[in-house]
Design an enzyme around this catalytic site. Structure first.
Site, PDB file in Angstrom:
ATOM      1  CD  GLU A  11       0.824   4.403  -8.710  1.00 23.89           C
ATOM      2  OE1 GLU A  11       0.922   3.294  -8.164  1.00 23.89           O
ATOM      3  OE2 GLU A  11       0.264   5.386  -8.178  1.00 23.89           O
TER       4      GLU A  11
ATOM      5  NE  ARG B  83       4.105   7.558  -3.338  1.00 26.46           N
ATOM      6  CZ  ARG B  83       3.025   7.851  -2.597  1.00 26.46           C
ATOM      7  NH1 ARG B  83       2.172   6.914  -2.269  1.00 26.46           N
ATOM      8  NH2 ARG B  83       2.786   9.093  -2.206  1.00 26.46           N
TER       9      ARG B  83
ATOM     10  CB  ILE C  12      -0.925   0.043   1.238  1.00 29.55           C
ATOM     11  CG1 ILE C  12      -0.106  -0.152   2.524  1.00 29.55           C
ATOM     12  CG2 ILE C  12      -2.043  -0.960   1.128  1.00 29.55           C
ATOM     13  CD1 ILE C  12      -0.773   0.368   3.761  1.00 29.55           C
TER      14      ILE C  12
ATOM     15  CG  HIS D  39      -2.043   5.325  -5.493  1.00 28.82           C
ATOM     16  ND1 HIS D  39      -0.783   5.716  -5.891  1.00 28.82           N
ATOM     17  CD2 HIS D  39      -2.151   5.714  -4.193  1.00 28.82           C
ATOM     18  CE1 HIS D  39      -0.156   6.320  -4.888  1.00 28.82           C
ATOM     19  NE2 HIS D  39      -0.975   6.326  -3.838  1.00 28.82           N
TER      20      HIS D  39
HETATM   21  C1  DGY Z   1      -0.219   9.389  -0.087  1.00 31.66           C
HETATM   22  O1  DGY Z   1      -0.805  10.166   0.658  1.00 31.66           O
HETATM   23  O2  DGY Z   1       0.999   9.360  -0.199  1.00 31.66           O
HETATM   24  C2  DGY Z   1      -1.078   8.480  -0.891  1.00 31.66           C
HETATM   25  O3  DGY Z   1      -0.366   7.546  -1.585  1.00 31.66           O
HETATM   26  C3  DGY Z   1      -1.963   9.301  -1.819  1.00 31.66           C
HETATM   27  O4  DGY Z   1      -3.248   8.911  -1.523  1.00 31.66           O
END
Ligand code: DGY
Length: 326
Positions: free
Chosen positions: A269, A240, A238, A287
């Site tokens: 992406e 990057r 979740i 994302h």
């Molecule tokens: C963040 O806040 O870094 C998320 O990946 C964007 O929703």
């Protein structure tokens, strides 16, 4: 009457946010949500004092160089790897992010992906929709138990801790790896134990990645790391794209050297490595970690707070390149 500073809001945001910003600034918005890219940002920032950006905006040295009046880049995200911080600092431009407000929502999505991967939610639903279900069968879609399994977390900041706290109801063993262990009270609140990275990879049944992306974390999970994981394990990202070597992950999933994966972020992406689309043991989301209405609103309002503070001579609450503030 003094003229208001001019700002750009680079992507579509809730109208309430634009309204709030209009109280302080002359706002150039982008409610049509056209992705601006480097050239678009350069053109729109030439006469601006501030900008609210999203993770999809490449705030490169070239963009900063084309904006002589720019004082603040306020990201609508906790991550800021889309911003060249060095270039900002060199030009005296403040950069900010939105920590805290998205922790719980993002941790919730980690769990949604974890459960989906463990229990084949997405693949079995597709199978059902395709009319392939002939009736109950003892051996259909056998999944992995989440309860009493070992949850591993790589990157134990606020979001990692929120992921860990959610495991308490599942009676899981929680291990984590971070550069340094958490203070004891925080470890106790998540019932988590620090281990070295190799132990984490070898022992986790579910490994959740919650690291910020930087050159140092590029492909932190590649073929060698995947080879250390249990063949029954699931990988959840979740954080990057680029933290995981997607080609190596596809190969491990294809050969069932890894049981499953749940991914919200991808290298390059919004383009996906097409190999993912051929696999039924990967759950893919676009994302959306922080995407609840309340959280996205809180993120946008936090970015607005940062912009308002920065352009009125106050230190923005979430300044990232603190060296620019004398
Ligand atoms: C963040 O806040 O870094 C998320 O990946 C964007 O929703």
């Amino acid at each position: 009457m003094a003229t208001k500073p001019r700002i750009l809001v680079s992507r579509q945001v809730f109208p309430e946010v634009i309204e709030r910003l209009r109280g302080h600034f002359e706002v150039d918005d982008n409610q049509a949500d056209v992705v601006l890219g480097v050239e678009g940002l350069k053109a729109r920032l030439a006469d601006k004092a501030g900008v609210m950006t999203a993770v999809s905006d490449p705030v490169t040295a070239e963009v900063i160089g084309a904006a002589p009046g720019l004082k603040a880049v306020c990201n609508f995200a906790v991550g800021y790897n889309n911003i060249d911080l060095g270039a900002c600092s060199k030009a005296g431009v403040m950069a900010t992010n939105t920590p805290g407000v998205l922790d719980d929502t993002t941790a919730d999505l980690a769990w949604a992906l974890l459960m989906a991967s463990a229990r084949h939610i997405q693949a079995s639903e597709h199978w059902l929709r395709a009319g392939k279900w002939q009736g109950f069968k003892m051996t259909d879609w056998l999944g992995a138990d989440v309860h009493h399994a070992t949850l591993g977390i790589l990157g134990m900041g606020r979001i990692g801790q929120a992921v860990a706290r959610r495991s308490l109801g599942f009676d899981m063993k929680v291990i984590y790896h971070n550069r340094s262990p958490l203070p004891q009270d925080k470890e106790a609140a998540c019932r988590a134990t620090w281990v070295d990275k190799e132990t984490l990879l070898r022992e986790a049944d579910f490994l959740v990645l919650v690291l910020p992306y930087s050159p140092a974390t590029h492909h932190v999970i590649g073929a060698a790391e995947l080879a250390l994981m249990k063949p029954t394990a699931h990988l959840i990202n979740i954080a990057r794209g680029g933290i995981v070597d997607d080609a190596a992950l596809i190969s491990a999933l294809r050969q069932r050297r890894l049981s499953g994966a749940g991914l919200d972020v991808f290298e390059g992406e919004p383009k996906l490595n097409p190999g993912f689309l051929e696999l039924d043991n990967v759950t893919l989301t676009p994302h959306i970690g922080s995407s609840s209405r309340a959280t996205r609103m809180a993120m946008a309002m936090t970015a607005a707070d940062n912009l308002i503070a920065a352009l009125s001579g106050r230190r923005p609450p979430n300044l990232v390149n603190t060296e620019v503030w004398q």
